[in-house]
Structure formats: structure tokens, C-alpha cells
Design a protein around this motif. Structure first.
Motif, PDB file in Angstrom:
ATOM      1  N   THR A   1       0.792  -1.232   0.000  1.00  0.00           N
ATOM      2  CA  THR A   1       0.000   0.000   0.000  1.00  0.00           C
ATOM      3  C   THR A   1       0.824   1.283   0.000  1.00  0.00           C
ATOM      4  N   ALA A   2       2.138   1.168   0.225  1.00  0.00           N
ATOM      5  CA  ALA A   2       3.003   2.355   0.343  1.00  0.00           C
ATOM      6  C   ALA A   2       2.541   3.271   1.470  1.00  0.00           C
ATOM      7  N   GLN A   3       1.975   2.678   2.534  1.00  0.00           N
ATOM      8  CA  GLN A   3       1.471   3.462   3.655  1.00  0.00           C
ATOM      9  C   GLN A   3       2.124   3.030   4.960  1.00  0.00           C
ATOM     10  N   LEU A   4       2.326   3.991   5.839  1.00  0.00           N
ATOM     11  CA  LEU A   4       2.807   3.754   7.196  1.00  0.00           C
ATOM     12  C   LEU A   4       1.713   4.177   8.172  1.00  0.00           C
ATOM     13  N   PRO A   5       1.717   3.638   9.394  1.00  0.00           N
ATOM     14  CA  PRO A   5       0.675   4.013  10.369  1.00  0.00           C
ATOM     15  C   PRO A   5       0.656   5.519  10.622  1.00  0.00           C
ATOM     16  N   LYS A   6      -0.533   6.057  10.756  1.00  0.00           N
ATOM     17  CA  LYS A   6      -0.692   7.492  10.991  1.00  0.00           C
ATOM     18  C   LYS A   6      -0.994   7.807  12.449  1.00  0.00           C
ATOM     19  N   THR A   7      -1.322   6.788  13.237  1.00  0.00           N
ATOM     20  CA  THR A   7      -1.594   6.962  14.668  1.00  0.00           C
ATOM     21  C   THR A   7      -0.902   5.847  15.437  1.00  0.00           C
ATOM     22  N   THR A   8      -0.758   6.055  16.740  1.00  0.00           N
ATOM     23  CA  THR A   8      -0.174   5.028  17.590  1.00  0.00           C
ATOM     24  C   THR A   8      -1.227   3.956  17.834  1.00  0.00           C
ATOM     25  N   THR A   9      -1.174   2.901  17.046  1.00  0.00           N
ATOM     26  CA  THR A   9      -2.158   1.833  17.148  1.00  0.00           C
ATOM     27  C   THR A   9      -1.988   1.061  18.448  1.00  0.00           C
ATOM     28  N   LEU A  10      -2.965   0.206  18.752  1.00  0.00           N
ATOM     29  CA  LEU A  10      -2.915  -0.571  19.990  1.00  0.00           C
ATOM     30  C   LEU A  10      -1.664  -1.433  20.042  1.00  0.00           C
ATOM     31  N   ARG A  11      -1.308  -2.051  18.925  1.00  0.00           N
ATOM     32  CA  ARG A  11      -0.133  -2.922  18.937  1.00  0.00           C
ATOM     33  C   ARG A  11       1.147  -2.127  19.186  1.00  0.00           C
ATOM     34  N   LEU A  12       1.205  -0.882  18.679  1.00  0.00           N
ATOM     35  CA  LEU A  12       2.380  -0.051  18.945  1.00  0.00           C
ATOM     36  C   LEU A  12       2.414   0.403  20.400  1.00  0.00           C
ATOM     37  N   LYS A  13       1.254   0.664  20.986  1.00  0.00           N
ATOM     38  CA  LYS A  13       1.201   1.028  22.401  1.00  0.00           C
ATOM     39  C   LYS A  13       1.658  -0.136  23.283  1.00  0.00           C
ATOM     40  N   VAL A  14       1.177  -1.338  22.948  1.00  0.00           N
ATOM     41  CA  VAL A  14       1.596  -2.524  23.704  1.00  0.00           C
ATOM     42  C   VAL A  14       3.101  -2.728  23.555  1.00  0.00           C
ATOM     43  N   LEU A  15       3.620  -2.547  22.343  1.00  0.00           N
ATOM     44  CA  LEU A  15       5.053  -2.684  22.118  1.00  0.00           C
ATOM     45  C   LEU A  15       5.829  -1.683  22.957  1.00  0.00           C
ATOM     46  N   TRP A  16       5.350  -0.442  23.030  1.00  0.00           N
ATOM     47  CA  TRP A  16       6.043   0.588  23.821  1.00  0.00           C
ATOM     48  C   TRP A  16       6.066   0.212  25.296  1.00  0.00           C
ATOM     49  N   VAL A  17       4.956  -0.313  25.805  1.00  0.00           N
ATOM     50  CA  VAL A  17       4.912  -0.781  27.195  1.00  0.00           C
ATOM     51  C   VAL A  17       5.929  -1.908  27.400  1.00  0.00           C
ATOM     52  N   MET A  18       5.970  -2.850  26.474  1.00  0.00           N
ATOM     53  CA  MET A  18       6.905  -3.972  26.586  1.00  0.00           C
ATOM     54  C   MET A  18       8.354  -3.495  26.558  1.00  0.00           C
ATOM     55  N   GLN A  19       8.649  -2.501  25.739  1.00  0.00           N
ATOM     56  CA  GLN A  19      10.015  -1.972  25.695  1.00  0.00           C
ATOM     57  C   GLN A  19      10.387  -1.322  27.024  1.00  0.00           C
ATOM     58  N   ASN A  20       9.454  -0.609  27.626  1.00  0.00           N
ATOM     59  CA  ASN A  20       9.725  -0.011  28.929  1.00  0.00           C
ATOM     60  C   ASN A  20       9.925  -1.081  29.997  1.00  0.00           C
ATOM     61  N   VAL A  21       9.196  -2.181  29.886  1.00  0.00           N
ATOM     62  CA  VAL A  21       9.358  -3.289  30.826  1.00  0.00           C
ATOM     63  C   VAL A  21      10.743  -3.912  30.682  1.00  0.00           C
ATOM     64  N   VAL A  22      11.286  -3.895  29.471  1.00  0.00           N
ATOM     65  CA  VAL A  22      12.562  -4.560  29.197  1.00  0.00           C
ATOM     66  C   VAL A  22      13.766  -3.683  29.540  1.00  0.00           C
ATOM     67  N   PHE A  23      13.783  -2.445  29.073  1.00  0.00           N
ATOM     68  CA  PHE A  23      14.988  -1.635  29.125  1.00  0.00           C
ATOM     69  C   PHE A  23      15.494  -1.400  30.543  1.00  0.00           C
ATOM     70  N   LEU A  24      14.656  -0.850  31.397  1.00  0.00           N
ATOM     71  CA  LEU A  24      15.098  -0.483  32.738  1.00  0.00           C
ATOM     72  C   LEU A  24      15.416  -1.697  33.607  1.00  0.00           C
ATOM     73  N   PRO A  25      14.539  -2.721  33.708  1.00  0.00           N
ATOM     74  CA  PRO A  25      14.881  -3.894  34.525  1.00  0.00           C
ATOM     75  C   PRO A  25      16.171  -4.580  34.093  1.00  0.00           C
ATOM     76  N   ALA A  26      16.442  -4.621  32.793  1.00  0.00           N
ATOM     77  CA  ALA A  26      17.680  -5.262  32.333  1.00  0.00           C
ATOM     78  C   ALA A  26      18.903  -4.577  32.935  1.00  0.00           C
ATOM     79  N   LEU A  27      18.917  -3.254  32.910  1.00  0.00           N
ATOM     80  CA  LEU A  27      20.049  -2.509  33.463  1.00  0.00           C
ATOM     81  C   LEU A  27      20.121  -2.666  34.978  1.00  0.00           C
TER      82      LEU A  27
END
Length: 302
Positions: A111-137
Motif C-alpha cells: 500500500t506504500a502506507q505507514l501508520p498514521k496513529t499510535t495503534t494498539l499494537r504499537l502502544k503494547v510494544l512501547w509498554v513492553m520496551q519499557n518493561v525490558v529496558f530499565l529492569p535489564a540494566l
């Protein structure tokens, strides 16, 4: 924008939310073209390399828990340790990230298109990244400073889950364009708090370590609150500090890129197909009007 103004903008209440005005950052590297025009294949490969790497080590770590031939009941102890909780979250996050980026790459090819809003899956991914980054350190710092016994041999799995976990986080902070929010410190803190409650319930229910001890970690011994409570308090205090440190690494990454390649302007995907239809429709209508409008000279002759 000055340093203090950047920090002031970062500490706005709205930044507690898991929402971002430029959702394409979750699908791109900091070091590709900006504005982002597409999802790069090399970035898809990068994400899958890390996902498969972590999945492989996670499987080996689980299989080796208590020995290769240990019964299932013995391997269940794998899930009582914070290190394994955190490493499991790395496996889940990297696999989810690779899948989302792959899906975005395939969608873009069609489609030559990228997401225009923060979809639910991107929000969940962002939460998961926050869960990973800080505890690892935090786990790397706490393990080598307060848990590791110098008399114990350092195996490959130990290195992977207590060193490479943080190496991965630092590399990904430098490569990925994923944004970081200081005010998201509460997300990894909730993760740590859930584990804390688990250890309390596990201890109260009579759970033990494989060796028969009542404390999963010496610094989290519910029979010795003089050690446990100060450790919990330190985690609560250092969570925002560590999140701010991670954010500083993110800011340094953006600053280096802008110094080397110019300012990172807002991402600008290609026009939506509907917009293109309107444009093409307007052109077609003009062409049809021109076709229907007789030439003045010809009409005069006729």
C-alpha cells in the motif's frame, strides 16, 4: 531548544500516556532517512536477529535449569527468578517487535502506507520496551554488585542473562528510533512491584529455592526485612533516575544523528490512496472538460 526547555517539555503530564505523534519511529532506525519514507528490509532483519538470538538462549537456559535431564518439576524453579522474568520479557518484546516491523514492511510493499496513529499494537510494544529496558540494566547492576558469588564459575548462560541483556538494551537504544519518556518510569516499576508481590506470596506459601532456601535472593529475604526493605526503597528511588538515564542515552542518540546528518524532521509518509484518488480524479475531470470543450478556431470554422 535548550537543555532545560527540552527537559521541561519532557516532563509534561501528557507524557505519562502511551501515545506518540510520530508512530513510524517504532518501525524505523535512527540511522535511516528522515523523514522516513518506508520500512527498511535491513531493519526487519536486525529485529529478527535479536529476537531469534534471545529466544535461543532462553530455550537453552530453561533446558539447562537443574541440569539437562532434570524433571519438569525441577525446571519449574526457572520461573521464580527475576532474571528469568526479565529475560522472558526480552524474548516476548523482541519477537513482538520483529513481527510488528515485518507486518509493517509487508503492508508498505502493498500500500506504500505507514501508520498514521499510535495503534494498539504499537502502544503494547512501547509498554513492553519499557518493561525490558530499565529492569535489564537494574538486574545487571544488582546481580554483579550484590548477588554474584566470586567463587561461582561464570558460565555462558550467566553472561547472557546478566551482561548481554544490558548490552542488547544499549545497542538497541543506539540503533532504534524508538522514543523514550522519562515519565514512563512507572511501567518498569509496576513490573518490579508485581515480582515483589510474587516473592512475598511465594515465601508466605512456603515456597523455596531448589537448594531449600526460603529467600529467592539474599537481598529479597522476607525473613530479614532489614535487608529487603532498604533494597525495595532503593529500587523505588532509582527507577526514575535510571529511566532518566535511559532517556539521556536516547537524547544523545538523536543529537548525534542530527549533528551528523541534519535535523530529524517529522516523518512524512506518502499521501493516502484516497488523497491520490482525489488528485487523479481532479486531473481526469480537467482532462474530460478539455476534451468536451471545443477548440475556438475549429468551432468557428464549423
Amino acid at each position: 531548544m535548550g537543555c532545560w526547555e527540552t527537559i521541561r517539555q519532557e516532563l509534561r503530564i501528557s507524557n505519562f500516556k502511551v501515545n506518540h505523534p510520530v508512530p513510524h519511529l517504532f518501525l524505523a532506525s535512527e540511522w535511516q532517512e528522515h523523514p522516513v519514507a518506508c520500512v527498511r528490509l535491513w531493519y526487519v532483519v536486525y529485529r529478527w536477529v535479536w529476537a531469534l538470538y534471545h529466544l535461543g538462549w532462553w530455550a537453552v537456559s530453561l533446558a539447562q535449569e537443574g541440569g539437562w535431564n532434570a524433571p519438569i518439576q525441577r525446571k519449574g524453579y526457572f520461573f521464580i527468578y527475576l532474571t528469568n522474568w526479565a529475560y522472558t520479557s526480552i524474548v516476548l518484546m523482541t519477537t513482538a517487535h520483529a513481527s510488528i516491523v515485518t507486518n509493517a514492511w509487508l503492508t508498505y510493499r502493498r500500500t506504500a502506507q505507514l501508520p498514521k496513529t499510535t495503534t494498539l499494537r504499537l502502544k503494547v510494544l512501547w509498554v513492553m520496551q519499557n518493561v525490558v529496558f530499565l529492569p535489564a540494566l537494574l538486574i545487571t547492576a544488582a546481580y554483579w554488585s550484590a548477588v554474584y558469588n566470586p567463587d561461582d564459575p561464570i558460565g555462558a548462560i550467566n553472561v547472557d542473562v546478566h551482561i548481554i541483556n544490558s548490552v542488547y538494551v544499549l545497542i538497541d537504544l543506539c540503533v532504534s528510533a524508538t522514543p523514550i519518556r522519562i515519565l514512563h518510569f512507572y511501567i518498569p516499576f509496576v513490573f518490579m512491584f508485581i515480582y515483589l508481590i510474587f516473592t512475598l506470596v511465594y515465601w508466605a506459601a512456603g515456597g523455596t529455592t531448589p537448594e531449600g532456601g526460603t529467600a529467592i535472593y539474599p537481598i529479597m529475604d522476607w525473613e530479614n526485612l532489614q535487608v529487603t526493605l532498604p533494597f525495595v526503597a532503593c529500587c523505588a528511588v532509582f527507577s526514575p533516575i535510571m529511566q532518566a538515564t535511559v532517556w539521556a542515552v536516547h537524547q544523545a542518540r538523536v543529537a548525534v544523528r542530527e549533528r551528523c546528518f541534519g535535523s530529524r524532521s517529522p516523518l512524512a509518509p506518502l499521501p493516502h490512496p484516497a488523497t491520490m484518488d482525489v488528485i487523479l480524479g481532479r486531473d481526469a475531470s480537467m482532462e474530460s472538460v478539455n476534451e468536451r470543450t471545443p477548440d475556438p478556431v475549429t468551432s468557428h470554422i464549423v
